[in-house]
Design a protein around this motif. Structure first.
Motif, PDB file in Angstrom:
ATOM      1  N   ASN A  73       0.755  -1.109   0.038  1.00 18.81           N
ATOM      2  CA  ASN A  73      -0.159  -0.082  -0.174  1.00 18.81           C
ATOM      3  C   ASN A  73       0.882   1.357  -0.183  1.00 18.81           C
ATOM      4  OD1 ASN A  73      -2.811  -1.019   0.225  1.00 18.81           O
ATOM      5  ND2 ASN A  73      -1.935  -2.144   1.835  1.00 18.81           N
ATOM      6  N   CYS A  74       2.093   1.029  -0.104  1.00 26.40           N
ATOM      7  CA  CYS A  74       3.070   2.324  -0.237  1.00 26.40           C
ATOM      8  C   CYS A  74       3.019   2.989  -1.607  1.00 26.40           C
ATOM      9  CB  CYS A  74       4.264   2.197   0.414  1.00 26.40           C
ATOM     10  SG  CYS A  74       5.763   3.338   0.011  1.00 26.40           S
ATOM     11  N   PRO A  75       2.713   4.168  -1.742  1.00 26.63           N
ATOM     12  CA  PRO A  75       2.898   4.732  -3.069  1.00 26.63           C
ATOM     13  C   PRO A  75       4.153   5.160  -3.543  1.00 26.63           C
ATOM     14  CG  PRO A  75       2.120   6.432  -1.450  1.00 26.63           C
ATOM     15  CD  PRO A  75       2.157   5.220  -0.676  1.00 26.63           C
ATOM     16  N   ILE A  76       5.072   4.799  -2.759  1.00 29.68           N
ATOM     17  CA  ILE A  76       6.472   5.121  -3.130  1.00 29.68           C
ATOM     18  C   ILE A  76       7.291   3.606  -3.544  1.00 29.68           C
ATOM     19  CG2 ILE A  76       8.767   6.051  -2.306  1.00 29.68           C
ATOM     20  CD1 ILE A  76       6.249   8.222  -2.638  1.00 29.68           C
ATOM     21  N   CYS A  77       6.831   2.784  -3.075  1.00 29.32           N
ATOM     22  CA  CYS A  77       7.460   1.395  -3.447  1.00 29.32           C
ATOM     23  C   CYS A  77       7.568   1.157  -5.016  1.00 29.32           C
ATOM     24  CB  CYS A  77       6.846   0.269  -2.753  1.00 29.32           C
ATOM     25  SG  CYS A  77       7.362   0.012  -1.069  1.00 29.32           S
ATOM     26  N   SER A 112      12.309   9.290   0.306  1.00 39.07           N
ATOM     27  CA  SER A 112      11.231   9.666  -0.501  1.00 39.07           C
ATOM     28  C   SER A 112       9.993   9.515  -0.027  1.00 39.07           C
ATOM     29  CB  SER A 112      11.366   8.950  -2.151  1.00 39.07           C
ATOM     30  OG  SER A 112      11.881   7.826  -1.923  1.00 39.07           O
ATOM     31  N   CYS A 113       9.647   8.975   1.177  1.00 35.18           N
ATOM     32  CA  CYS A 113       8.497   9.019   1.863  1.00 35.18           C
ATOM     33  C   CYS A 113       7.821  10.261   2.092  1.00 35.18           C
ATOM     34  CB  CYS A 113       9.018   8.443   3.425  1.00 35.18           C
ATOM     35  SG  CYS A 113       7.359   8.380   4.612  1.00 35.18           S
ATOM     36  N   ILE A 114       6.442  10.151   1.587  1.00 41.11           N
ATOM     37  CA  ILE A 114       5.571  11.344   1.679  1.00 41.11           C
ATOM     38  C   ILE A 114       5.023  11.574   3.135  1.00 41.11           C
ATOM     39  CG2 ILE A 114       5.687  11.991  -0.567  1.00 41.11           C
ATOM     40  CD1 ILE A 114       3.007  10.473  -0.857  1.00 41.11           C
ATOM     41  N   ASN A 115       5.050  10.409   3.894  1.00 43.03           N
ATOM     42  CA  ASN A 115       4.373  10.568   5.187  1.00 43.03           C
ATOM     43  C   ASN A 115       2.777  10.501   4.897  1.00 43.03           C
ATOM     44  OD1 ASN A 115       4.267  10.377   7.903  1.00 43.03           O
ATOM     45  ND2 ASN A 115       4.344  12.647   8.390  1.00 43.03           N
ATOM     46  N   CYS A 116       2.494   9.565   4.116  1.00 42.27           N
ATOM     47  CA  CYS A 116       0.949   9.627   3.737  1.00 42.27           C
ATOM     48  C   CYS A 116       0.324   8.491   5.011  1.00 42.27           C
ATOM     49  CB  CYS A 116       0.713   8.842   2.491  1.00 42.27           C
ATOM     50  SG  CYS A 116       1.204   6.977   2.512  1.00 42.27           S
ATOM     51  N   GLY A 117       1.053   7.851   5.620  1.00 42.37           N
ATOM     52  CA  GLY A 117       0.397   7.308   6.884  1.00 42.37           C
ATOM     53  C   GLY A 117      -0.009   5.801   6.629  1.00 42.37           C
ATOM     54  N   GLN A 118      -0.042   5.507   5.402  1.00 38.10           N
ATOM     55  CA  GLN A 118      -0.820   4.000   4.909  1.00 38.10           C
ATOM     56  C   GLN A 118       0.034   2.993   5.473  1.00 38.10           C
ATOM     57  OE1 GLN A 118      -3.621   3.762   2.750  1.00 38.10           O
ATOM     58  NE2 GLN A 118      -3.720   5.768   3.462  1.00 38.10           N
ATOM     59  N   CYS A 119       1.457   2.958   5.711  1.00 39.65           N
ATOM     60  CA  CYS A 119       1.784   1.633   6.218  1.00 39.65           C
ATOM     61  C   CYS A 119       1.719   1.698   7.903  1.00 39.65           C
ATOM     62  CB  CYS A 119       3.417   1.840   5.944  1.00 39.65           C
ATOM     63  SG  CYS A 119       4.332   3.539   6.470  1.00 39.65           S
ATOM     64  N   SER A 120       1.386   2.608   8.606  1.00 36.86           N
ATOM     65  CA  SER A 120       0.709   2.723   9.734  1.00 36.86           C
ATOM     66  C   SER A 120      -0.569   2.308   9.956  1.00 36.86           C
ATOM     67  CB  SER A 120       1.159   3.871  10.698  1.00 36.86           C
ATOM     68  OG  SER A 120       2.443   4.400  10.848  1.00 36.86           O
ATOM     69  N   ASN A 129       4.803   2.496  11.341  1.00 34.78           N
ATOM     70  CA  ASN A 129       5.781   2.411  10.495  1.00 34.78           C
ATOM     71  C   ASN A 129       6.179   3.493   9.838  1.00 34.78           C
ATOM     72  OD1 ASN A 129       6.305  -0.421  10.201  1.00 34.78           O
ATOM     73  ND2 ASN A 129       4.182  -0.936   9.657  1.00 34.78           N
ATOM     74  N   SER A 130       5.041   4.661   9.639  1.00 32.74           N
ATOM     75  CA  SER A 130       5.186   5.821   9.085  1.00 32.74           C
ATOM     76  C   SER A 130       6.181   6.771   9.798  1.00 32.74           C
ATOM     77  CB  SER A 130       3.811   6.403   8.475  1.00 32.74           C
ATOM     78  OG  SER A 130       2.935   6.615   9.763  1.00 32.74           O
ATOM     79  N   LEU A 131       6.059   6.739  11.079  1.00 35.24           N
ATOM     80  CA  LEU A 131       6.736   7.564  12.132  1.00 35.24           C
ATOM     81  C   LEU A 131       8.127   7.085  11.753  1.00 35.24           C
ATOM     82  CD1 LEU A 131       7.023   9.464  14.657  1.00 35.24           C
ATOM     83  CD2 LEU A 131       6.434   7.403  16.041  1.00 35.24           C
TER      84      LEU A 131
HETATM   85  S1  SF4 Z   1       3.942   6.851   5.030  1.00 36.49           S
HETATM   86 FE1  SF4 Z   1       4.543   4.557   4.634  1.00 36.49          FE
HETATM   87  S2  SF4 Z   1       3.046   4.097   2.868  1.00 36.49           S
HETATM   88 FE2  SF4 Z   1       3.376   6.362   3.022  1.00 36.49          FE
HETATM   89  S3  SF4 Z   1       4.905   6.901   1.579  1.00 36.49           S
HETATM   90 FE3  SF4 Z   1       5.779   6.748   3.524  1.00 36.49          FE
HETATM   91  S4  SF4 Z   1       6.609   4.525   3.816  1.00 36.49           S
HETATM   92 FE4  SF4 Z   1       5.037   4.623   2.074  1.00 36.49          FE
END
Ligand code: SF4
Ligand code: SF4
Length: 184
Positions: A73-77, A112-120, A129-131
């Motif tokens: 679910n990570c938009p960056i992977c 390159s993480c945009i801190n979208c929060g999906q991984c948490s 995870n996002s933290l």
């Molecule tokens: S917060 Fe998690 S899911 Fe969102 S871009 Fe960063 S690593 Fe990927």
């Protein structure tokens, strides 16, 4: 663009924004940014620094059941062949997975993480995870100046990690997170 097309077709109309409304919005945004920064300082503070931080992350990661939710679910992977599934890097059939599982994610996308929060949000084990990823991104941005989500140049880790996968993205344009994500 969709908006311009709708205006042209007469479906909607636009006008200059109300000056007072803009001023109020600016003030609200400033307050929200200040609150966000305060919350960030608090959360990063609780993580500690150096080895203490690493130990905290490793302790939380030991709850991982390797469901791949954070990856899928990570938009960056960006890899087609995910390194976390390569047996010479992460031993298969072992729960919790080796810490290398988390390290691979950090090494690939911490800048390159945009801190979208999906991984948490989607972690069934409530691992923040996002933290963890964002706390690293903030440090890497200070070092290298890459601003994820704004900066369309390649981030520094792209020159060190998964060169083949990055080259594939450049060659095909598919899943190209840095060039295509904002294109129509
Ligand atoms: S917060 Fe998690 S899911 Fe969102 S871009 Fe960063 S690593 Fe990927
Ligand atoms: S979403 Fe959580 S449990 Fe699933 S692989 Fe990621 S860290 Fe592990």
């Amino acid at each position: 663009m969709l908006f311009d097309g709708a205006v042209k077709a007469g479906a909607i109309s636009s006008s200059a924004p109300d000056a007072k409304g803009l001023e109020i919005r600016g003030k609200i945004e400033n307050v929200m940014i200040k609150m966000g920064k305060k919350a960030q300082e608090h959360q990063f503070g609780e993580l500690g620094t150096g080895t203490e931080r690493l130990n905290k992350i490793m302790a939380e990661a030991s709850k991982c059941i390797k469901c791949y939710g954070c990856i899928e679910n990570c938009p960056i992977c960006y890899c087609v062949e995910c390194s976390t599934k390569k047996p010479h890097l992460v031993r298969p059939g072992i729960i919790p997975p080796d810490f290398m599982f988390q390290m691979i994610r950090f090494a690939h996308i911490a800048d390159s993480c945009i801190n979208c929060g999906q991984c948490s949000e989607l972690c069934p084990m409530d691992i923040p995870n996002s933290l963890y990823m964002h706390s690293q991104q903030v440090e890497l941005e200070k070092m290298f100046g890459h601003k994820p989500g704004y900066d369309m140049t390649m981030p520094v880790l792209s020159y060190a990690e998964e060169m083949d996968e990055r080259e594939r993205l450049h060659a095909t344009g598919s899943d190209m997170i840095y060039d295509n994500v904002f294109k129509e």
